[in-house]
Scaffold this active site. Structure first.
Site, short mmCIF file in Angstrom:
data_model
loop_
_atom_site.label_atom_id
_atom_site.label_comp_id
_atom_site.label_asym_id
_atom_site.label_seq_id
_atom_site.Cartn_x
_atom_site.Cartn_y
_atom_site.Cartn_z
CB ILE A 16 28.01 -83.85 75.07
CG1 ILE A 16 27.99 -83.68 74.02
CG2 ILE A 16 27.35 -82.98 76.17
CD1 ILE A 16 26.44 -83.65 73.32
CG LEU A 55 33.55 -98.04 78.52
CD1 LEU A 55 34.80 -98.86 78.94
CD2 LEU A 55 33.79 -96.53 78.65
CB SER A 56 29.27 -98.68 72.46
OG SER A 56 28.37 -97.59 73.05
CB SER A 68 18.59 -84.83 68.53
OG SER A 68 19.16 -84.32 67.35
CE1 TYR A 105 20.83 -89.73 68.03
CE2 TYR A 105 19.61 -88.07 67.03
CZ TYR A 105 20.42 -88.41 67.91
OH TYR A 105 21.11 -87.53 68.74
CE LYS A 146 19.20 -88.77 71.28
NZ LYS A 146 19.60 -88.99 72.67
CB VAL A 187 30.85 -83.89 59.81
CG1 VAL A 187 30.15 -82.70 60.45
CG2 VAL A 187 31.52 -83.71 58.67
CG PHE A 227 27.86 -88.51 52.97
CD1 PHE A 227 28.00 -89.85 52.05
CD2 PHE A 227 28.60 -88.83 54.05
CE1 PHE A 227 29.07 -91.02 52.52
CE2 PHE A 227 29.41 -89.84 54.70
CZ PHE A 227 29.56 -91.04 53.66
P1 NAD Z 1 28.69 -89.92 72.34
O1 NAD Z 1 28.70 -91.30 71.34
O2 NAD Z 1 30.05 -89.53 72.30
O3 NAD Z 1 28.20 -90.30 73.72
C1 NAD Z 1 27.28 -91.34 73.89
C2 NAD Z 1 27.69 -92.15 75.10
O4 NAD Z 1 27.00 -92.93 75.60
C3 NAD Z 1 29.12 -93.03 74.75
O5 NAD Z 1 30.18 -92.89 75.59
C4 NAD Z 1 28.69 -94.50 74.59
O6 NAD Z 1 29.67 -95.21 74.71
C5 NAD Z 1 27.41 -94.61 75.52
N1 NAD Z 1 26.31 -95.40 75.30
C6 NAD Z 1 26.14 -95.78 73.99
N2 NAD Z 1 25.00 -96.77 74.28
C7 NAD Z 1 25.21 -97.21 75.58
C8 NAD Z 1 24.39 -97.92 76.24
N3 NAD Z 1 23.58 -99.05 75.78
N4 NAD Z 1 24.36 -97.95 77.65
C9 NAD Z 1 25.46 -97.10 78.06
N5 NAD Z 1 26.19 -96.42 77.55
C10 NAD Z 1 25.88 -96.08 76.29
O7 NAD Z 1 27.69 -88.99 71.74
P2 NAD Z 1 27.67 -87.49 72.31
O8 NAD Z 1 27.79 -86.56 70.99
O9 NAD Z 1 28.46 -87.22 73.39
O10 NAD Z 1 26.08 -87.43 72.42
C11 NAD Z 1 25.58 -87.32 73.90
C12 NAD Z 1 24.09 -87.30 73.86
O11 NAD Z 1 23.63 -85.98 73.16
C13 NAD Z 1 23.59 -88.41 73.15
O12 NAD Z 1 21.96 -88.76 73.53
C14 NAD Z 1 23.08 -87.88 71.54
O13 NAD Z 1 22.03 -88.43 70.92
C15 NAD Z 1 22.92 -86.30 72.14
N6 NAD Z 1 23.12 -85.28 70.76
C16 NAD Z 1 24.42 -85.07 70.59
C17 NAD Z 1 24.55 -84.20 69.49
C18 NAD Z 1 25.84 -83.93 69.29
O14 NAD Z 1 26.07 -83.02 68.14
N7 NAD Z 1 27.02 -84.54 69.58
C19 NAD Z 1 23.50 -83.51 68.90
C20 NAD Z 1 22.25 -83.89 69.44
C21 NAD Z 1 21.95 -84.81 70.40
C1 UD1 Z 2 24.36 -84.85 64.51
C2 UD1 Z 2 24.87 -85.85 65.70
C3 UD1 Z 2 23.36 -86.27 65.97
C4 UD1 Z 2 22.45 -84.99 66.43
C5 UD1 Z 2 22.29 -84.07 65.16
C6 UD1 Z 2 21.62 -82.95 65.58
C7 UD1 Z 2 26.63 -86.98 65.70
C8 UD1 Z 2 27.40 -88.12 65.38
N1 UD1 Z 2 25.58 -86.84 65.43
O1 UD1 Z 2 23.86 -85.63 63.40
O2 UD1 Z 2 23.54 -87.04 67.41
O3 UD1 Z 2 21.15 -85.54 66.88
O4 UD1 Z 2 23.61 -83.55 65.00
O5 UD1 Z 2 21.54 -81.80 64.75
O6 UD1 Z 2 27.23 -86.27 66.55
N2 UD1 Z 2 29.10 -85.71 56.72
C9 UD1 Z 2 29.87 -85.97 55.61
N3 UD1 Z 2 31.01 -86.90 55.75
C10 UD1 Z 2 31.37 -87.71 56.90
C11 UD1 Z 2 30.45 -87.50 57.94
C12 UD1 Z 2 29.26 -86.49 57.55
O7 UD1 Z 2 29.81 -85.38 54.45
O8 UD1 Z 2 32.26 -88.26 56.84
C13 UD1 Z 2 27.79 -84.83 56.35
C14 UD1 Z 2 26.55 -85.63 56.82
O9 UD1 Z 2 26.13 -86.16 55.39
C15 UD1 Z 2 25.84 -84.26 57.24
C16 UD1 Z 2 26.86 -83.56 58.02
O10 UD1 Z 2 28.13 -83.81 57.21
O11 UD1 Z 2 25.27 -83.64 56.20
C17 UD1 Z 2 26.67 -83.54 59.41
O12 UD1 Z 2 26.87 -84.68 59.84
P1 UD1 Z 2 26.93 -85.50 61.38
O13 UD1 Z 2 28.04 -84.77 61.91
O14 UD1 Z 2 26.78 -86.96 61.39
O15 UD1 Z 2 25.64 -84.68 61.72
P2 UD1 Z 2 24.07 -84.88 61.94
O16 UD1 Z 2 23.75 -86.07 60.88
O17 UD1 Z 2 23.68 -83.41 61.58
#
Ligand code: NAD
Ligand code: UD1
Length: 317
Positions: free
Chosen positions: A12, A33-34, A121, A145, A149, A189, A211
């Protein structure tokens, strides 16, 4: 405008940074960059990149003292629910402690800040059995988590009420789009699925681990819509000290996502079924009323968003 985006090399974050610099803004990024990648970020002199951790108080302090920011987006986190179950202590430090450090620094050194936005989240709702999850619904965080949050968003909102730091929190539902890293078993996913479909299409043997029964539902929102939502929240005065769901209000099962992608790629992906992940949520869909009251509504259907995502892979080649 001058922005700080933590986690700006991530999924994001990089989409946000690339849009901000295209609009002519300056952006400072902190990312360890983890999960993120530098190549996600457009090369431009408008970006200052600090490779380091948001747990590094000295790094945060030197940046916050040296710069005057208009907006701060705190996105850095251990972003996976399943990963947080494996690493609860580390998750807590990254996902909660960093919020407190940053806010404390903003209180002292950023008097002109227009908004601090914290990425919470939909995981905070847990498995509450309601058709739509609204911001006034009680929460039930089921993983470290989700606990962090929720604590993070309460702290963020308290800093507005107690100290006047201009804050808002967002509860992202399931965001998908370009630059989402599929390489971890805990990745989102949609990124895992599209990666598998790409490999299969390129002739590699692969399969998807499902899963559960695939009937679990999520509110999948395309990242471009998320950026528009963030902008609506950041510029509104009504949203000060408030938390917003960022979702579409549309429910989609994992099986439906797999079916749409099978249609786009015209391939069947082999599936290996395993038991439901610990802490996994069965049903998740946003009530979007509060966000739409700011004038935002999502524009992409899941079908349109997935098609655009797959096109973006081909455009990059
Ligand atoms: P992402 O893992 O792609 O981005 C997170 C970034 O934070 C990564 O670039 C990672 O390298 C960096 N990071 C991790 N630990 C760090 C640290 N200790 N110091 C500095 N940087 C660090 O994940 P994303 O999907 O872009 O999520 C962005 C934010 O939105 C997160 O806070 C996540 O919890 C939240 N969020 C995402 C989703 C989703 O569906 N993607 C849903 C709900 C909430
Ligand atoms: C995701 C976000 C989390 C966020 C949440 C909000 C990621 C990594 N996680 O979690 O940051 O807070 O939405 O709703 O972006 N699944 C499989 N096979 C796989 C991977 C996932 O079956 O290989 C299933 C999971 O068990 C789950 C669903 O797909 O039921 C979605 O999984 P995932 O994308 O990890 O999302 P959330 O757990 O909802």
């Amino acid at each position: 405008m001058n922005y700080l985006v933590t986690g700006g090399a991530g999924f994001i974050g990089s989409n946000l940074v690339n849009r901000l610099v295209t609009e002519g803004n300056h952006v400072t990024i902190i990312d360890d960059l983890s999960m993120g990648k530098k190549c996600n970020i457009r090369e431009t002199d408008k970006v200052k990149f600090f490779e380091g951790s948001v747990m590094d108080k000295n790094l945060l302090s030197s940046i916050i003292k040296a710069e005057t920011f208009d907006y701060i987006f705190h996105l850095a986190a251990v972003a996976s629910v399943a990963d947080s179950i494996e690493r609860p202590l580390e998750t807590h430090k990254v996902n909660y402690d960093s919020v407190l450090y940053l806010l404390n620094l903003c209180k002292k050194y950023q008097p002109g800040l227009k908004r601090f936005i914290f990425s919470s989240s939909s995981a905070v709702y847990g498995d509450i059995d309601l058709p739509f999850k609204s911001e006034s619904t009680p929460v039930k965080p089921l993983s470290q988590y989700a606990v962090d949050k929720y604590a993070g968003e309460r702290t963020v909102l308290n800093f507005y009420n107690l100290y006047g730091v201009p804050t808002s929190a967002v509860r992202f539902f399931n965001v998908y789009g370009p630059n989402q890293n599929p390489s971890s078993p805990y990745s989102g996913v949609v990124s895992i699925l599209t990666d598998k479909f790409q490999k299969l299409r390129d002739g590699e043997k692969t399969y998807f681990t499902l899963f559960g029964d695939g009937k679990q539902t999520r509110d999948f929102i395309f990242v471009d819509d998320v950026l528009n939502a963030l902008n609506s929240i950041a510029i509104s005065s009504k949203s000060l000290g408030e938390v917003y769901n960022v979702g579409t209000g549309t429910v989609t099962s994992l099986n439906q996502i797999i079916k749409i992608l099978s249609g786009i790629y015209s391939i069947e992906l082999p599936i290996v079924q395993k038991s439901v992940r610990k802490g996994d949520i069965r049903q998740s869909v946003a009530s979007k009323e509060k966000l739409t009251s700011l004038g935002f509504d999502a524009t992409y259907t899941v079908n349109e968003g997935l098609n655009k995502l797959v096109r973006s892979f081909h455009e990059r080649k």
